[in-house]
Enzyme design. Structure first.
Site: not given
Length: 461
Positions: A177, A179, A309, A442
């Protein structure tokens, strides 16, 4: 058997949507039954974000020592990796988080925790062990589990959950897999000293990303020594001897086998909804088992909601928590928040991380709208040069007609945090000129966002 213990609300699952919902409803004066079949905290706390990012941090330290020479720091010995200590650090963090949750639940007299699998007997009735719980509102937050693909049933394999219990570094880790889960563990264990081979059935890794982004991530990991076998179809596994495993693959019609000491199956996830007896409540699911919900997360049965989910509307902790926010908004009476309001965003926690918000270039090219596009490699950014980490780049997509940012991708130092700049602009519906005219600190990677936006050009195929 206790019959019909009655509550105002029942929550099945103590994940990142279920826990805050329990406390919120309790604060509204409701009596709440919180049902949990495993450990409190859900995936994120126990087997997801918390433990894996702890491992990412340890692997980062090991990598820094191996890279120190090129930055003028010479070490006298090879770093010694103590996976038992890394494991214990992870355990301590999980235990601390779970203990805090446990204490909060025990101290809240409005909430009662039931340990066990919650199963519907009818739309408003749940059975947990010997108890039957009844409520007018039921919130399903059962999450997902690792999907095991056919052909590996009788093989010694690990999932993203069980591999976190290893106490010794694998000699050669095979990962099926390519991913997010697979790639994160690939880099972690490579940096900790394993040989790592990733087997992906598709033509490229992280196939939902733009092709050049897949290539970018693969090249970054290959530079660290991770090996890839793409087009690896017809996969199957078998044990090899007493301690090894073998994965048989078919690449471009050529059959071959790869042997390793350990095997990780990172082949996606499937919802835990099959445990709920949803057919007895007549709750609809899609063909993959995810619960169908409305924009306010209600199922086809009035009073039954699905969060996190298991509803298929997001696969992340932040989307699960937003599901809680939607329920909270509707319970409180505002009724303004909806699923469609959120902008897709996520990060792949390789190092440096890969982060995305909004649409991809591929999606933009396939739409009927016109977009502007700009990109900037990290090799042109002073902060990346100073850190000695010049892999990756920044990209942005702007809808030409409205001038609002439609998508962004950052791969490089601090990408998982910097993507929030673009998300803020997107949620605020700001014109791109607001960022283009901004003055940022910066030296940072962020300060180059205005420069990036000054190079916008029409996106072309």
């Amino acid at each position: 058997m206790n019959k019909n213990l009655t509550f105002d609300s029942i929550i099945i699952g103590s994940g990142q949507a279920g826990n805050p919902l329990a406390f919120f409803l309790a604060a509204q004066g409701e009596t709440v039954a919180l049902v949990e079949k495993g450990k409190l905290g859900g995936t994120c706390v126990n087997t997801g974000c918390t433990p894996t990012k702890t491992y990412v941090a340890s692997a980062r330290r090991a990598w820094e020592l191996t890279q120190s020479k090129r930055l003028g720091i010479h070490t006298s010995s090879t770093p010694e990796i103590d996976l038992k200590q890394i494991w214990q650090q992870k355990e301590n963090l999980i235990d601390s988080t779970r203990a805090g949750l446990q204490q909060g639940l025990e101290e809240n007299k409005q909430i009662k925790v039931f340990n066990g699998v919650g199963k519907f007997l009818q739309p408003n009735l749940i059975q947990v062990g010997d108890d039957q719980l009844e409520a007018k509102k039921i919130y399903i937050n059962v999450g997902t589990r690792p999907r095991i693909i056919p052909g590996f049933e009788n093989t010694r394999y690990f999932t993203n959950e069980s591999i976190l219990e290893l106490k010794e570094i694998p000699n050669h880790l095979l990962i099926v897999g390519g991913s997010y889960v697979g790639l994160e563990f690939a880099q972690i264990f490579k940096r900790l000293g394993s040989k790592v081979t990733v087997l992906e059935k598709g033509e490229r890794i992280i196939h939902q990303e733009d092709p050049d982004h897949s290539q970018l991530v693969q090249e970054m990991l290959e530079a660290e020594g991770v090996q890839f076998e793409l087009h690896s179809t017809c996969l199957s596994g078998k044990n090899w001897g007493k301690s090894q495993v073998k994965v048989q693959i078919d690449c471009h019609g050529e059959k071959k086998a790869v042997r390793g000491s350990h095997l990780l199956l990172a082949t996606g996830r499937e919802p835990n909804t099959d445990l709920l007896q949803l057919e007895l409540a007549k709750v609809n699911t899609d063909e993959r088992g995810f619960i169908r919900v409305s924009e306010k997360l209600e199922t086809n049965i009035k009073g039954i909601f699905a969060l996190g989910d298991c509803n298929g509307k997001g696969a992340f902790t932040h989307t699960a928590f937003h599901d809680f926010e939607i329920i909270k908004d509707h319970v409180s009476g505002a009724k303004k928040k909806k699923i469609r309001d959120r902008i897709l965003n996520y990060a792949l926690y390789i190092d440096p991380p890969f982060a995305r918000a909004g649409i991809t270039k591929t999606q933009a090219l396939n739409s009927n709208k016109s977009y502007l596009f700009a990109e900037m490699p990290m090799s042109q950014i002073n902060r990346a040069k100073e850190k000695g980490e010049m892999q990756g780049k920044m990209e942005v997509l702007v809808e030409e007609k409205s001038g609002v940012i439609a998508g962004a991708m950052i791969c490089g130092p601090g990408a998982d945090e910097i993507i929030g700049i673009f998300l803020t602009a997107m949620y605020g519906n700001l014109h791109v000129d607001v960022l283009k005219n901004g003055v940022f600190t910066h030296p940072t990677v962020t300060e180059l966002i205005p420069t990036l936006l000054q190079s916008l050009q029409p996106l072309k195929k």
